[in-house]
Write an enzyme that holds these catalytic residues in place. Structure first.
Site, PDB file in Angstrom:
ATOM      1  N   ASN A   1     -40.217 -11.978  -0.847  1.00 37.61           N
ATOM      2  CA  ASN A   1     -40.821 -12.193   0.478  1.00 37.61           C
ATOM      3  C   ASN A   1     -41.737 -11.005   0.752  1.00 37.61           C
ATOM      4  O   ASN A   1     -41.735 -10.029   0.018  1.00 37.61           O
ATOM      5  CB  ASN A   1     -39.754 -12.364   1.568  1.00 37.61           C
ATOM      6  CG  ASN A   1     -38.865 -11.150   1.694  1.00 37.61           C
ATOM      7  OD1 ASN A   1     -39.342 -10.041   1.972  1.00 37.61           O
ATOM      8  ND2 ASN A   1     -37.591 -11.333   1.428  1.00 37.61           N
TER       9      ASN A   1
ATOM     10  N   SER B   1     -41.669 -20.508  -4.778  1.00 39.23           N
ATOM     11  CA  SER B   1     -41.718 -21.269  -3.507  1.00 39.23           C
ATOM     12  C   SER B   1     -40.930 -22.566  -3.502  1.00 39.23           C
ATOM     13  O   SER B   1     -40.833 -23.211  -2.449  1.00 39.23           O
ATOM     14  CB  SER B   1     -43.171 -21.588  -3.090  1.00 39.23           C
ATOM     15  OG  SER B   1     -43.810 -20.454  -2.564  1.00 39.23           O
TER      16      SER B   1
ATOM     17  N   ASP C   1     -31.035 -18.298 -16.433  1.00 41.25           N
ATOM     18  CA  ASP C   1     -31.032 -17.305 -15.360  1.00 41.25           C
ATOM     19  C   ASP C   1     -32.103 -16.294 -15.751  1.00 41.25           C
ATOM     20  O   ASP C   1     -31.955 -15.593 -16.765  1.00 41.25           O
ATOM     21  CB  ASP C   1     -29.656 -16.645 -15.275  1.00 41.25           C
ATOM     22  CG  ASP C   1     -29.616 -15.497 -14.293  1.00 41.25           C
ATOM     23  OD1 ASP C   1     -28.505 -15.015 -13.991  1.00 41.25           O
ATOM     24  OD2 ASP C   1     -30.688 -15.049 -13.833  1.00 41.25           O
ATOM     25  N   ILE C   2     -33.170 -16.215 -15.008  1.00 40.32           N
ATOM     26  CA  ILE C   2     -34.337 -15.388 -15.389  1.00 40.32           C
ATOM     27  C   ILE C   2     -33.955 -13.920 -15.566  1.00 40.32           C
ATOM     28  O   ILE C   2     -34.583 -13.205 -16.354  1.00 40.32           O
ATOM     29  CB  ILE C   2     -35.466 -15.550 -14.348  1.00 40.32           C
ATOM     30  CG1 ILE C   2     -36.821 -15.140 -14.953  1.00 40.32           C
ATOM     31  CG2 ILE C   2     -35.193 -14.777 -13.051  1.00 40.32           C
ATOM     32  CD1 ILE C   2     -38.020 -15.545 -14.114  1.00 40.32           C
TER      33      ILE C   2
ATOM     34  N   TYR D   1     -38.392 -21.601   0.165  1.00 39.66           N
ATOM     35  CA  TYR D   1     -39.691 -21.805   0.829  1.00 39.66           C
ATOM     36  C   TYR D   1     -40.104 -23.258   0.883  1.00 39.66           C
ATOM     37  O   TYR D   1     -41.171 -23.607   1.389  1.00 39.66           O
ATOM     38  CB  TYR D   1     -40.757 -20.928   0.183  1.00 39.66           C
ATOM     39  CG  TYR D   1     -40.736 -19.478   0.673  1.00 39.66           C
ATOM     40  CD1 TYR D   1     -39.769 -19.050   1.600  1.00 39.66           C
ATOM     41  CD2 TYR D   1     -41.649 -18.539   0.235  1.00 39.66           C
ATOM     42  CE1 TYR D   1     -39.732 -17.746   2.043  1.00 39.66           C
ATOM     43  CE2 TYR D   1     -41.638 -17.224   0.675  1.00 39.66           C
ATOM     44  CZ  TYR D   1     -40.675 -16.838   1.595  1.00 39.66           C
ATOM     45  OH  TYR D   1     -40.656 -15.535   2.045  1.00 39.66           O
TER      46      TYR D   1
ATOM     47  N   VAL E   1     -33.718 -16.203  -6.301  1.00 38.59           N
ATOM     48  CA  VAL E   1     -34.053 -15.388  -7.480  1.00 38.59           C
ATOM     49  C   VAL E   1     -34.277 -13.925  -7.075  1.00 38.59           C
ATOM     50  O   VAL E   1     -33.930 -12.997  -7.814  1.00 38.59           O
ATOM     51  CB  VAL E   1     -35.271 -15.996  -8.219  1.00 38.59           C
ATOM     52  CG1 VAL E   1     -36.563 -15.822  -7.467  1.00 38.59           C
ATOM     53  CG2 VAL E   1     -35.416 -15.442  -9.613  1.00 38.59           C
ATOM     54  N   ASP E   2     -34.752 -13.712  -5.856  1.00 41.86           N
ATOM     55  CA  ASP E   2     -34.948 -12.342  -5.343  1.00 41.86           C
ATOM     56  C   ASP E   2     -33.614 -11.593  -5.330  1.00 41.86           C
ATOM     57  O   ASP E   2     -33.502 -10.460  -5.816  1.00 41.86           O
ATOM     58  CB  ASP E   2     -35.513 -12.449  -3.920  1.00 41.86           C
ATOM     59  CG  ASP E   2     -36.187 -11.165  -3.443  1.00 41.86           C
ATOM     60  OD1 ASP E   2     -36.617 -11.132  -2.285  1.00 41.86           O
ATOM     61  OD2 ASP E   2     -36.282 -10.205  -4.241  1.00 41.86           O
TER      62      ASP E   2
HETATM   63  N1  APR Z   1     -33.195 -17.597 -12.400  1.00 47.54           N
HETATM   64  C1  APR Z   1     -34.212 -18.505 -12.415  1.00 47.54           C
HETATM   65  N2  APR Z   1     -34.544 -19.258 -11.349  1.00 47.54           N
HETATM   66  C2  APR Z   1     -33.809 -19.090 -10.230  1.00 47.54           C
HETATM   67  C3  APR Z   1     -32.747 -18.155 -10.132  1.00 47.54           C
HETATM   68  C4  APR Z   1     -32.447 -17.397 -11.287  1.00 47.54           C
HETATM   69  N3  APR Z   1     -31.460 -16.491 -11.308  1.00 47.54           N
HETATM   70  N4  APR Z   1     -32.225 -18.233  -8.868  1.00 47.54           N
HETATM   71  C5  APR Z   1     -32.921 -19.175  -8.223  1.00 47.54           C
HETATM   72  N5  APR Z   1     -33.872 -19.705  -9.022  1.00 47.54           N
HETATM   73  C6  APR Z   1     -34.843 -20.762  -8.737  1.00 47.54           C
HETATM   74  C7  APR Z   1     -34.485 -21.694  -7.600  1.00 47.54           C
HETATM   75  O1  APR Z   1     -33.598 -22.701  -8.061  1.00 47.54           O
HETATM   76  C8  APR Z   1     -35.858 -22.244  -7.251  1.00 47.54           C
HETATM   77  O2  APR Z   1     -36.195 -23.319  -8.110  1.00 47.54           O
HETATM   78  O3  APR Z   1     -36.036 -20.129  -8.306  1.00 47.54           O
HETATM   79  C9  APR Z   1     -36.798 -21.063  -7.557  1.00 47.54           C
HETATM   80  C10 APR Z   1     -37.324 -20.343  -6.310  1.00 47.54           C
HETATM   81  O4  APR Z   1     -36.305 -20.327  -5.318  1.00 47.54           O
HETATM   82  P1  APR Z   1     -36.105 -19.064  -4.326  1.00 47.54           P
HETATM   83  O5  APR Z   1     -35.459 -17.975  -5.072  1.00 47.54           O
HETATM   84  O6  APR Z   1     -35.425 -19.602  -3.097  1.00 47.54           O
HETATM   85  O7  APR Z   1     -37.574 -18.574  -3.968  1.00 47.54           O
HETATM   86  P2  APR Z   1     -38.644 -19.158  -2.947  1.00 47.54           P
HETATM   87  O8  APR Z   1     -38.509 -20.627  -2.733  1.00 47.54           O
HETATM   88  O9  APR Z   1     -39.952 -18.627  -3.430  1.00 47.54           O
HETATM   89  O10 APR Z   1     -38.249 -18.458  -1.562  1.00 47.54           O
HETATM   90  C11 APR Z   1     -38.454 -17.074  -1.456  1.00 47.54           C
HETATM   91  O11 APR Z   1     -36.242 -16.705  -0.613  1.00 47.54           O
HETATM   92  O12 APR Z   1     -34.733 -15.336  -1.636  1.00 47.54           O
HETATM   93  C12 APR Z   1     -35.654 -15.403  -0.628  1.00 47.54           C
HETATM   94  O13 APR Z   1     -36.438 -13.144  -0.423  1.00 47.54           O
HETATM   95  C13 APR Z   1     -36.795 -14.448  -0.856  1.00 47.54           C
HETATM   96  O14 APR Z   1     -37.658 -14.805   1.334  1.00 47.54           O
HETATM   97  C14 APR Z   1     -37.864 -15.102  -0.036  1.00 47.54           C
HETATM   98  C15 APR Z   1     -37.624 -16.578  -0.286  1.00 47.54           C
END
Ligand code: APR
Length: 178
Positions: A31, A124, A17-18, A128, A40-41
Site C-alpha cells: 500500500n 490488486s 508462496d512468493i 484491492y 502478500v504484503d
Molecule cells: N504468495 C503469492 N501470492 C500471494 C501470497 C503469497 N504469500 N499471499 C497472497 N497472495 C495473492 C492473493 O491471493 C492475491 O491473488 O496475492 C494477490 C494480491 O492480493 P493482496 O496481497 O491482497 O494484494 P492487493 O490486492 O494488491 O491489496 C493490497 O492489501 O495487504 C494489503 O498492504 C496491502 O493495502 C495493501 C493491499
C-alpha cells in the site's frame, strides 16, 4: 505447490508462496505507506524480518502505479520491489492503466538493477478487489511486452505467481488467449 512453466522462453506460471521463491527479486503488492499490511504484503514482511520495515520507513511511501526497491533481508530473494496497485472502483477511474503502470514500474527498476529473475503476485487482485481475469490479462500483457521488448534478449526470467488453483488456471487460460 506445483509449478508448470508454460512459456520456457522467459515467462512461467507457478503456484507458490512468493516468499519462498529463490529468484533475484519478488514483487510485493504493497500500500502507499509501504509500512506493511495483510496478504502478500504481510507474508513478505513476515518472511523478510523487521529490517525490511526499517528500510521501508526511510522510503517515505510510494504513489499508486509506482514501485520502490529494497533489499530482501531474510527472504531467499535478494531484492523486494514494492509496488502499489490501484483499488478497484468498477473500472471507471483508470484502474487498468494504473495496474499496467505497476508492472512497467517494476520492470524498469529490475532493468536498472540488472535483475535477471523477477516474480510477481497478482497485484490488486486480492484486498484491492481487481477482477482476477482482468488483472491476469493486464499482468500477462505487460510481461509479454517486456520480454518481447528486450527482456528476453537480456535473459530475464519473469514468473507470474498464483496463490490459488483458481488464479493459476486463470493465468493459464488468459495466456493462451494472448
Ligand atoms: N504468495 C503469492 N501470492 C500471494 C501470497 C503469497 N504469500 N499471499 C497472497 N497472495 C495473492 C492473493 O491471493 C492475491 O491473488 O496475492 C494477490 C494480491 O492480493 P493482496 O496481497 O491482497 O494484494 P492487493 O490486492 O494488491 O491489496 C493490497 O492489501 O495487504 C494489503 O498492504 C496491502 O493495502 C495493501 C493491499
Amino acid at each position: 505447490m506445483q509449478s508448470n512453466p508454460i512459456h520456457p522462453r522467459g515467462l512461467s506460471l507457478v503456484m507458490a508462496d512468493i516468499t519462498r521463491l529463490d529468484v533475484e527479486a519478488i514483487v510485493n503488492a504493497a500500500n502507499s505507506s509501504l509500512l506493511g499490511g495483510g496478504g502478500v504484503d504481510g507474508a513478505v514482511h513476515g518472511a523478510a524480518g523487521p529490517e525490511l520495515l526499517k528500510e521501508c520507513r526511510h522510503i517515505g511511501g510510494c504513489p499508486t502505479g509506482e514501485a520502490r526497491i529494497t533489499k530482501g533481508y531474510l527472504l531467499p530473494a535478494k531484492w523486494v520491489i514494492h509496488t502499489v496497485g490501484p483499488v478497484w472502483h468498477a473500472g471507471s477511474f483508470g484502474e487498468d492503466e494504473l495496474l499496467a503502470r505497476c508492472y512497467k514500474s517494476c520492470f524498469s527498476l529490475a532493468d536498472r538493477y540488472g535483475i535477471k529473475s523477477i516474480a510477481f503476485p497478482a497485484i490488486s487482485a486480492g484486498a484491492y478487489g481487481f477482477p482476477m481475469q482482468r488483472a491476469c490479462r493486464i499482468a500477462l500483457s505487460e510481461m509479454k511486452a517486456f520480454l518481447e521488448g528486450g527482456g528476453r534478449q537480456r535473459g530475464v526470467e519473469v514468473i507470474a505467481v498464483s496463490y490459488s488453483l483458481d488464479a493459476y488456471q486463470c493465468y493459464q487460460r488468459t495466456l493462451l488467449e494472448l
